[in-house]
Design an enzyme around this catalytic site. Sequence first.
Site, mmCIF file in Angstrom:
data_model
loop_
_atom_site.group_PDB
_atom_site.id
_atom_site.type_symbol
_atom_site.label_atom_id
_atom_site.label_comp_id
_atom_site.label_asym_id
_atom_site.label_seq_id
_atom_site.Cartn_x
_atom_site.Cartn_y
_atom_site.Cartn_z
ATOM 1 N N GLU A 120 0.853 -1.192 0.000
ATOM 2 C CA GLU A 120 0.000 0.000 0.000
ATOM 3 C C GLU A 120 0.884 1.235 0.000
ATOM 4 O O GLU A 120 1.186 1.785 -1.035
ATOM 5 C CB GLU A 120 -0.950 -0.040 1.208
ATOM 6 C CG GLU A 120 -2.060 0.977 1.111
ATOM 7 C CD GLU A 120 -3.183 0.682 2.097
ATOM 8 O OE1 GLU A 120 -4.050 1.550 2.232
ATOM 9 O OE2 GLU A 120 -3.197 -0.392 2.726
ATOM 10 N N GLU A 173 -1.909 0.365 13.417
ATOM 11 C CA GLU A 173 -3.086 0.760 12.646
ATOM 12 C C GLU A 173 -4.368 0.469 13.413
ATOM 13 O O GLU A 173 -5.286 1.285 13.448
ATOM 14 C CB GLU A 173 -3.103 0.014 11.319
ATOM 15 C CG GLU A 173 -4.309 0.327 10.452
ATOM 16 C CD GLU A 173 -4.251 -0.384 9.121
ATOM 17 O OE1 GLU A 173 -4.920 0.087 8.173
ATOM 18 O OE2 GLU A 173 -3.531 -1.402 8.994
#
Length: 940
Positions: free
Chosen positions: A458, A734
């Site tokens: 990502e 996260e």
Amino acid sequence: MREEPPVTVNTPQVGLSGEPFIAETEPPISWKMSTAVPGWTQACAEVAVVRRGQASTAEITGRDSVHVPWPFAPLEPRETVRVRVRVHGADGSASAWSEEAEVTAAALPPQQWRARFVGSGGEEPHLLRGTFALDRSVQRALLYTTALGAYDVEINGAVLDDAELKPGWTSYQWRLNAEVHDITAHLSHGANAIGIVLTGGWYTERFGFRDAARRFYQGPPAAAAQLILEYNDGTEETITSGAEWRYAPGPVVAAGIYQGETYDGRRSLPDWSSPEFDDSDWVAVAVIDGPDVVPTVRSSPPVRAVEHRPVHRVVTTPSGRTVLDFGQNLVGRLRIRVEGERGHTVTLRHAEVLEDGELGVRPLRNAAATDHYTLSGDGEETWEPRWTFHGFRYAEVENWPGEFTPDRVTAVVVHSDMPRTGGFTTSHALLQRFHDNVEWGMRGNFLSLPTDCPQRDERLGWTGDMQVFAPAASFLYDCDAFLRSWLDDVVCEQRAAGGVVPMVVPAVIPQVPGLLDPVAAWGDAITVVPTVLWERFGDRGALRACFEAMASWVELVEARAGATLLWQDGLQFGDWLDPDAPPERPGAAKVDADIVATAYFFRSAELTGRAAALLGRDADARHYADLAERVAAAFRDAYVTPQGRMMSDAPTAYALAIAFDLVTDERRQAMGERLAHLVRASGYRISTGFVGTPLICDALTATGHSAAASRLLTQTECPSWLYPVTMGATTVWERWDSMLEDGSINPGQMTSFNHYALGAVADWLHREVAGLAPLEAAYRTLRIAPTPLEDLDDAAAWHETPYGTARAGWRREGDRIHFHAEVPPNAAARVELPSGATYDIASGVHNWVEEHPRSVPPRAKRDLSSSLAEIVDDPEAYRAVLAAIRDTDPERAEAFRRTTRWTPGRQLREPLNKAPLPILEAVEKALEALPTEPTDRAPR
């Protein structure tokens, strides 16, 4: 003996970042003063410039010393000037002249860029060469280089800089960076050579999730070079890359941001960029048609290797593999020293965590994060990959020749090389480690542009992440130029998307549904981030450059909201990653998404109005201020009851309304009370997601609930800021539970151990807990307003403001709290102490002492009839109850901890009404054993 002046001026900074080659023709100028004279302020300053051998001086009246507009005629292309500053104090003092700053206005007019992009025509890494001859003496030679890909450049065998992954990642179809070097000293009479190492970098990467990943930028990688020679006889010549250049394969066999690098030492070509090198067997390049964009001089700080870390320990995994633990989750690569047979290949795999004792690679998804090095066999060889980067704490070494020793490997930390400008300290060990984790998370994700994560497939510039983290980032590092560069891309992408700010910038995943839909808290980056750059750095230019984009975003949202002014339609992420959302549905938050969206609509309208006022756009200022007032009224009418309850009774709803000043009447305090109630009901564990987490502590302290904020901050149970620290985290995760309590990785497909978004609370630690905040832009006037927390013994922060070093903090000594502040020259501060005492102070060091006994209420008798609120507000009683249940039934204890609502209207016996009698007896016994006076207020 010569008397030193009472004040000195540091070398001025010309432009945003102090780079020697700048894009601006009217660059702002900033300078700082040093003096031991308390209260010193600047009455005026002289700015002197030497251009084309002629000196001129401009006078700046008043205190301005930050982003002072260029006071001379605009710079000409390639003009070099020297700038120095002298200041005069309000006390009649004067400094000597500062050292000179030399800069070159390196931007070329579009018609002067003539270089062609060249390459092999394929995607494989390769070497490029061009040669030229000199028959005259050169006064100056400026080399401009760029690439659709990633490159390094050499002149006559000399590497020109230590910047990496040039030209960095921008929205290549709209904007491309160029590096500028003065290579005069590297040139020789006669033959000369330019050599470029070219790889694909971000340009050839496959972006997207799982099987949907594909290339966004089309065409092979290519590089371009333009050399402008200024001869001593007054003539000029331009040499450019073109069809006469040649290429050949080099030792870099393959390279990708996600997959890693493969390097074959047997293919090394010594002296390949020297003019004497025989390139007769090289192949003519292909001229590549790239995007129709003229490269611009880089303004963002370059990516560099900034630190080397030794192996912390060597782990032999259950499967017998060798894994290196560096003790810190970091971003970069490995440097190895290895010796072995020619053709032997060493493999290096990277991951952030171990799971079941092995490298935990599942969270990497499609990213291989693996490097390969094939030995040349020429004795000891030192190698590190230069065309990829990895997020890792652990690295697996496979196929090492001979006996492995850890001194043969070091970790190289890589990120954009921004000056460090701030820090936070406390004796609370877990909180200090958390703040350290925030810093490491920023370092790892500020690499060419602000990314969400640095390890999996990502690593994208998610706008929402930057929107929430910009204030903390701007305190810790001078990221003004870095974020200004990224905002240039945001503006370009937004313009191309008809006013929508994409979720990620550069917008390289169009195949993802909703990428080009307006999304609250993500799209609002275009109003929030420029505002932060103004507030923290005094960068009015950021507002000016982004104003039309700010207005366009607000108008687009206004049209979407319609007559109701409530943003209720379309795709929304809401309070993303609410801890109560299931792993597979991270957007299923407790707060309604339309409350989040409308709150941010108000916020952006308000910020756009403020920006208009600062830019002298009075009609726009009135328009957007009026719009913001109408949106706030619509918000209150739709979502806030007369008694101060939110229609969506969730902590994030209250945090938004309070922190954004959406409710300013008597209901505000009731909302604060309700927020504190909900925080306690959740057991002082986090119950907010992406949007609410940066705001909740601010909302609590703003309404007088610092004790609740303190418990929330220092909580160690999951979910909390400190739970990851107790699990060994060295960066911010996260998810609150990226790693579960049993040491296994969260089963969700979206799990990273290095995301800075949930670390945005660090800004509250700086501003409110330590008490160091800007009251005027760029900290020209500081707000020193510390908030001592019950669970801390001390807190302090420092920040290198645009005026100089500022400090603030406090520490307990018995029933007294000592406060301190340091204000830099030419600045002032407004001090607000917890007692209510206020002071207006000038520069210098200041101290105060106030009586503030720690709040330790007497403990009433605790038993099964005690309210749940009384139990959770007494940490010793709370832990005693949990321990008593856990000793008999660990699973019941965990369910009790996770599901109980700790409210004042319910007795402890209620959630235990079906518990076996031995558990009830154990709980009663544990509560009876508690000491009469509570003892647990000390930091842990």
